[in-house]
Enzyme design. Structure first.
Site, PDB file in Angstrom:
ATOM      1  N   GLY A 180       0.829  -1.196   0.000  1.00 32.57           N
ATOM      2  CA  GLY A 180       0.000   0.000   0.000  1.00 32.57           C
ATOM      3  C   GLY A 180       0.863   1.245   0.000  1.00 32.57           C
ATOM      4  N   GLU A 214      -9.546  -0.743  12.829  1.00 30.16           N
ATOM      5  CA  GLU A 214     -10.411  -1.628  12.031  1.00 30.16           C
ATOM      6  C   GLU A 214     -10.298  -3.084  12.454  1.00 30.16           C
ATOM      7  OE1 GLU A 214      -9.157  -1.805   7.860  1.00 30.16           O
ATOM      8  OE2 GLU A 214      -7.118  -1.357   8.481  1.00 30.16           O
ATOM      9  N   THR A 255       5.082   1.788   6.314  1.00 33.80           N
ATOM     10  CA  THR A 255       3.711   1.336   6.524  1.00 33.80           C
ATOM     11  C   THR A 255       3.047   2.302   7.475  1.00 33.80           C
ATOM     12  OG1 THR A 255       2.322  -0.220   7.740  1.00 33.80           O
ATOM     13  CG2 THR A 255       4.641  -0.378   8.157  1.00 33.80           C
ATOM     14  N   ILE A 256       1.852   2.724   7.136  1.00 33.09           N
ATOM     15  CA  ILE A 256       1.173   3.665   8.032  1.00 33.09           C
ATOM     16  C   ILE A 256       0.861   2.998   9.363  1.00 33.09           C
ATOM     17  CG2 ILE A 256       0.179   5.016   6.128  1.00 33.09           C
ATOM     18  CD1 ILE A 256      -2.548   3.795   6.909  1.00 33.09           C
ATOM     19  N   ASP A 257       0.874   1.666   9.403  1.00 33.35           N
ATOM     20  CA  ASP A 257       0.533   0.950  10.633  1.00 33.35           C
ATOM     21  C   ASP A 257       1.681   0.924  11.647  1.00 33.35           C
ATOM     22  OD1 ASP A 257      -1.944   0.419   9.608  1.00 33.35           O
ATOM     23  OD2 ASP A 257      -1.428  -1.590   8.917  1.00 33.35           O
ATOM     24  N   ARG A 296     -22.907   8.327  16.207  1.00 32.15           N
ATOM     25  CA  ARG A 296     -22.493   8.346  14.810  1.00 32.15           C
ATOM     26  C   ARG A 296     -21.171   7.603  14.645  1.00 32.15           C
ATOM     27  NH1 ARG A 296     -26.916   9.873  14.123  1.00 32.15           N
ATOM     28  NH2 ARG A 296     -27.683  11.786  13.153  1.00 32.15           N
ATOM     29  N   MET A 323      -7.418   2.928  10.447  1.00 34.28           N
ATOM     30  CA  MET A 323      -6.773   1.725   9.924  1.00 34.28           C
ATOM     31  C   MET A 323      -5.984   1.007  11.019  1.00 34.28           C
ATOM     32  SD  MET A 323      -5.659   2.686   6.027  1.00 34.28           S
ATOM     33  CE  MET A 323      -6.891   2.614   4.709  1.00 34.28           C
ATOM     34  N   ARG A 355      -5.130  -3.356  11.020  1.00 36.79           N
ATOM     35  CA  ARG A 355      -5.750  -4.692  11.111  1.00 36.79           C
ATOM     36  C   ARG A 355      -5.167  -5.506  12.252  1.00 36.79           C
ATOM     37  NH1 ARG A 355      -6.833  -6.215   4.852  1.00 36.79           N
ATOM     38  NH2 ARG A 355      -8.067  -4.355   4.500  1.00 36.79           N
ATOM     39  N   GLU A 387       5.771  -5.207   5.488  1.00 32.93           N
ATOM     40  CA  GLU A 387       6.083  -6.583   5.852  1.00 32.93           C
ATOM     41  C   GLU A 387       6.230  -7.494   4.625  1.00 32.93           C
ATOM     42  OE1 GLU A 387       2.870  -8.482   7.677  1.00 32.93           O
ATOM     43  OE2 GLU A 387       4.071 -10.002   8.707  1.00 32.93           O
TER      44      GLU A 387
END
Lengths: 340, 340, 340, 340
Positions: D10, D220, D124-126, D264, D168, D170, D102
């Site tokens: 990504g 997420e 990676t943004i994670d 919301r 985000m 996972r 990864e």
């Protein structure tokens, strides 16, 4: 049909949006576009290159102008206007779209009167052109100046220290007025209204008395009542020139003398005219660019695309450059209740 | 003189700027202000508190509304309007400034016709009120949506993957139209114009063929030609309600079927109406707030402060709420050359 | 347990995040917090107020410090340290959390050696404290300076005009170095390395030869090889003081003489230390605030919460203030390939 | 020497900064660079183009990757690794710099073990890679998510309405944790810690009782204690797939049932990985790119440039991809005092 396009005068955010729209709208009509380099220098030197939709595919969010700009003015050059005509002819231009402020559009108006097929698009961060509600670049500049006011306010408040913010605007105070309103300043000093130092000091003192650090927004062209000689320090600056301006530093020094607090000056300078255009300037530049191509299609030579209320309309270039649009006294006086 | 003020309907950036201006302008005249809580619920329940200039000293750059808001509508409640009148009287209000959109100002208009001394200020991120060029909150929302389009574009381009961005706008497409223009989208789908899926697909395919990742901006209220039943999935959502909307995800799914590329949907949702107001919304809110107090001073009941060109003017509330301001067909069609 | 807290020295974004964390972590332990006003002036004058979680509920995204700050230094005042002790006692403080830079933490270190129960939290936009990877405020300042470099670049490029951007940093060049890297500058001049004007000019000329407008980032404390007398103009400034600094304007003047292009200088000034903290500074301030309360719980007097790699650890205050953390020669030389 | 470079997985902000540094540092050494298209697809298809310093002159502030990216994995393709080797040979590459997360770096590690001259750069943004303090893209994503939390907070507060923000992440909760801290959220739910719905509800109720609108940040990949089947609705989504995720909407629905307030959900989605990189990501990408070229010069095959404290160091690719870096329990528990 082949359209020439140029950007003149000081650059600002949103110019590329207008260029892109001119190119895309022309392309949709099956017309060609050539971009002249560096304002009026381009046609004077017949310096241009073709602009296709791929050339403008990534420029919408880019500040400045991909064509370059300059303050070259053919009117002041012997044979200048003829050279412009020759440059347009050399590139086979049937029409010219000139994007600029007072000077650039003044030349465009002169050319139009001599029969050149020219239409204009207004830009200037100062928003001092007539016949349009607003010019390309102003919205972004107001946003930048307002952010600066926000920033200095937090530090001013932490130290209970007045801060003077000098923004652009030699003749018109729109940028100072709007950033002062949006930033919640305690004083807004504009070229249209000579300021009274004692009155500014009264506001500063009243604000400090409430334990609110005052922020004073001052346009570079604002002057104290009494005139320019008051501000001019007589010193020469680092460039060896007489220091004429510097109203921000001058004012900070005067307030520093009058208050038991260190007063700071911030001179925003060129950050005000660069960087990504606001969404508003992108939309405005786009709409004006589309309208300019419509004007070419209609043969509305000597016209300028302008925002009037919610509509984009064509107005006379002559009306746009006749006189600077200044802040009306009534609009300036109306914000008095906010200045504390 | 004592003025009551309230903010009704969905909150948006710039409300606090208007509140601040109402308080500061009133204070400058020697008037008191009381702020009613949560829109029309405040006067119905006589729930209010005094607002002085210290209460609004730090709110100019704050999103939302310090008074709270709600969708409570006294018109639909038995004796509702009478309770509003009683609430105003209980707090000694000589006049009311109502800040809101279609619903809130509709109630204000009804009250004005029954003799209540009320003036209005228009806000809605949708910009769908009549009689004013623009409403408080719209500028900020356009900026947020445009930034989102910018962001998804870079990732879309890196993977050559179409992205659908769903923005707010149930009835009017101003937010979608403007963020699509400013973000350089390849399609802008608005409620006013049922869209043809094949045409959208043609734009997407043409963009991919140029190796440009298309971004499709769609208003939440936009529908394909053929109507709502097409979009409604019939499924129930996580809340157990029938899923009526979701045009963004629906469209992404349709485009995903038609293209050899993963299509993504982004639903902006409530980020569009929060956060710091743009400089424009701060100035607009301030100017409208000042004008509303002028209207009170003049006894111009039933009027609304509005931006018309460069001027703030008073218009009739009735004119503002008569019908929604929608995107004219001509203005929508004008951007066709940009959509590629 | 009752903790006193103060913020000293120049304010910066992220201080309120640290204050909030100190208050919330203390509250969770059932401890009270009092906030001293204006740095060391607070305890010296026994000027403090209770801080509860409602007082810090809305400050996370606010620049500056809600406690106020000052450069008051009790070490230089006769009986100053005793007055600090008396002030702490007057408010019943069992411990003190001092948030500040070199000066503030130097005082804290001195107090700790005399037996006062004090722990420190490092802040300074200059990032020149030892024993921690980074200080509160630096991240936000780098972001602001980088944005300025971005902005001037677009206008510089449009006019093919070099621009000098002067950023803060009297002794350490971290801010200049990082904003130059992140902004893609053509030169980065820092206090640690006297610069050679000819070399700077070579970079400028090479950049212009590629038709790229060079941006030169210079720390306010950077000096040409040859020393301060070169830069000092001998003139007095608007405040009547000898103008010692002004390296940005000085350098722009020198480059202006050497190039066939108007060179502009932008002096960022106080906008660099105000406004909303970056997400990083909010997280850093929060983590350091939490750790400082842990340090109090452990009785780790004389320690400072510091970021080391991914961990927040306690280090000795003495190690933090022993010497300024400067840019290592190797790290500075490593960016040479980028400077064009 | 000729270096190949690719970006895989990504996309994220900061990749272009790394590419630029690789190109400029190589150029300074007199080496050539070729850029492979779309991650590992490029070498597998021998699809590459030369990259010179003019190609990277304007990319520093651009999100995404100018090379394109993909999730193509040669390991899963028959003869895939051989095709990579052949692609490198076809373009005369003496070494390869692989920029990715990864998966991409896992392939790089496998190649290195088979003797390919490869070095890695982590993105990676994670931020879930081992052996480096942080990865390219994470800082920008944290900034975007924090801004979203800020925005929804103002509107949530105005209506006293809880809002769930799904970000985000996972497997790792860094993005959720940091944006929750920086945004002042009332709950932060991460994949590493199954959440107890009753506990979340307690926080929400306590916050509402203080008349503070709670904001819940949820990754997420976060799940309620009890597991995935709880969250899965069983419905099919608009794409016809079983809806497995959607924890944000699921949680909002559960909270909506339990509170007398409309809850919301906002799902940030792909806006989190696009747009201009933060100054930090630009600097990080640049430093890692410079270090990767140093690694090539040293022949440190199988290494990865990593940030360790203040230093950039070379670590083993094998260490970076051995296991995901997750949020330690202690670090997660430490923020409990803030969650109200």
């Amino acid at each position: 049909m082949r359209i020439g396009v140029l950007t003149g005068g000081g650059d600002c955010p949103g110019l590329n949006a207008a260029l892109r729209a001119v190119v895309m709208a022309s392309d949709a009509r099956g017309w060609d576009v050539v971009g002249f380099a560096d304002g009026w220098r381009g046609p004077m030197d017949a310096d241009a290159r073709p602009l296709g939709i791929d050339d403008v595919a990534d420029v919408l969010d880019r500040g400045g102008t991909i064509l370059g700009s300059s303050r070259t003015n053919p009117v002041g050059v012997d044979g200048g206007l003829e050279r412009v005509g020759a440059g347009l002819a050399a590139h086979g231009c049937d029409a010219l779209v000139a994007i600029g402020g007072e000077d650039t559009l003044g030349v465009a108006n002169t050319l139009a009167r001599t029969g050149v097929s020219v239409v204009g698009i207004p830009k200037t961060i100062d928003d001092d052109l007539g016949a349009t509600d607003v010019t390309i670049g102003h919205s972004t500049a107001v946003g930048i100046a307002t952010e600066a006011v926000d920033r200095v306010r937090t530090t001013a408040q932490s130290h209970l220290r007045p801060v003077v913010v000098e923004v652009m605007g030699r003749h018109a105070g729109w940028l100072a007025l709007r950033s002062a309103i949006a930033g919640g300043a305690q004083a807004a000093l504009i070229p249209e209204r000579p300021f009274d130092l004692d009155e500014v000091q009264d506001r500063v003192a009243a604000s400090l008395a409430r334990r609110r650090a005052p922020v004073v927004v001052v346009a570079e062209g604002a002057l104290p009542a009494g005139g320019a000689e008051t501000v001019s320090s007589g010193e020469t600056d680092a460039f060896g020139h007489i220091r004429l301006g510097g109203v921000g530093e001058w004012l900070a020094a005067r307030l520093d003398e009058r208050n038991d607090a260190d007063v700071r000056a911030v001179v925003l300078g060129h950050v005000q005219r660069g960087g990504p255009p606001s969404a508003f300037d992108r939309e405005l530049g786009t709409r004006l660019g589309l309208a300019a191509v419509d004007a070419v299609a209609q043969g509305s030579w000597g016209s300028m695309a302008a925002l009037r209320g919610e509509q984009v309309e064509l107005v006379a270039l002559a009306d746009a450059v006749r006189e600077l649009k200044l802040v009306p006294a009534q609009q300036y006086d109306a914000i008095a209740p906010l200045l504390r």
